[in-house]
Scaffold this motif. Sequence first.
Motif, mmCIF file in Angstrom:
data_model
loop_
_atom_site.group_PDB
_atom_site.id
_atom_site.type_symbol
_atom_site.label_atom_id
_atom_site.label_comp_id
_atom_site.label_asym_id
_atom_site.label_seq_id
_atom_site.Cartn_x
_atom_site.Cartn_y
_atom_site.Cartn_z
ATOM 1 N N LYS A 270 0.842 -1.196 0.000
ATOM 2 C CA LYS A 270 0.000 0.000 0.000
ATOM 3 C C LYS A 270 0.885 1.257 0.000
ATOM 4 O O LYS A 270 2.009 1.237 0.497
ATOM 5 C CB LYS A 270 -0.917 -0.031 1.209
ATOM 6 N N PRO A 271 0.370 2.355 -0.530
ATOM 7 C CA PRO A 271 1.165 3.586 -0.630
ATOM 8 C C PRO A 271 1.697 4.103 0.711
ATOM 9 O O PRO A 271 2.720 4.765 0.742
ATOM 10 C CB PRO A 271 0.205 4.593 -1.252
ATOM 11 N N GLY A 272 1.060 3.799 1.814
ATOM 12 C CA GLY A 272 1.507 4.307 3.118
ATOM 13 C C GLY A 272 2.463 3.380 3.845
ATOM 14 O O GLY A 272 2.716 3.568 5.038
ATOM 15 N N TYR A 273 3.027 2.390 3.147
ATOM 16 C CA TYR A 273 3.879 1.425 3.845
ATOM 17 C C TYR A 273 5.022 2.105 4.597
ATOM 18 O O TYR A 273 5.472 3.174 4.240
ATOM 19 C CB TYR A 273 4.409 0.359 2.882
ATOM 20 N N HIS A 274 5.435 1.455 5.671
ATOM 21 C CA HIS A 274 6.535 1.955 6.502
ATOM 22 C C HIS A 274 7.674 0.939 6.511
ATOM 23 O O HIS A 274 7.422 -0.269 6.526
ATOM 24 C CB HIS A 274 6.103 2.105 7.964
ATOM 25 N N VAL A 275 8.886 1.435 6.569
ATOM 26 C CA VAL A 275 10.035 0.598 6.916
ATOM 27 C C VAL A 275 10.135 0.736 8.431
ATOM 28 O O VAL A 275 10.529 1.789 8.939
ATOM 29 C CB VAL A 275 11.327 1.071 6.223
ATOM 30 N N THR A 276 9.687 -0.282 9.158
ATOM 31 C CA THR A 276 9.593 -0.160 10.606
ATOM 32 C C THR A 276 10.851 -0.592 11.330
ATOM 33 O O THR A 276 11.044 -0.229 12.497
ATOM 34 C CB THR A 276 8.408 -0.980 11.153
#
Length: 172
Positions: A41-47
Motif C-alpha cells: 500500500k502507498p503508506g507502507y513503513h520501513v519499521t
Amino acid sequence: MSTIDNSQSNKTDISLGELLGRAAEAPDLKLVFLYDGKPVKPGYHVTEVKAGQFSALDCGANLEAWSEIFVQLWDIDEGERTHMAAGKFSAIVRKVSEYVRLDGSAKLTFEVSDGVRPMQLYCANEPVTEDGALHVALTPRPASCKPRDRWLAEQAATEASCCGSSASKCCG
C-alpha cells in the motif's frame, strides 16, 4: 497498478548493496514492493532494519555462517500518502547504518505484515523500472537443505562443464 511476475526479474535474492545501488540510480522514483501478487500500500513503513551474524550446524553436520539484513515492512495505507521514493528508502538505511553495522553484501530478507496477518519472510528480486516506479518483487523465502542445495549446484556445474563442449563424449 500493475504487478510484476517474478519471471520478469532475472535475478532473485539480491543483496542490500544491490538494492541500494539501483535506488541510487533512480532516487526520485517511487519504490514499490510487490508480494503475494500485489503491491504494498502507498503508506507502507520501513519499521525496522536489523543486521544479524548467524552460525549454525546444518542437517549434514556442516558448520554454516552468514550475515543477513532484515528489512521489516508494515503494509498499511495512511490517508493520502504515496509510495516512498527510492531515495527516502536509501536515507532510512543510511540512518540505520550510523548505529548498526550493515554489510552491503549480506543476504537480504524482507519481513512483511499488514498488521493483521503474521509476518512473512521474503527475498527480493532485482528491481525493475516500470510505470515510472522502481518495482521490487518479493518472493517467499522457503526453507532449504544446504547440503542438498550444494549437491544440486555441483551437479549443475558438472553438467554445464561436461555438456558445454560439442567435442565432449559425456553427453552422448
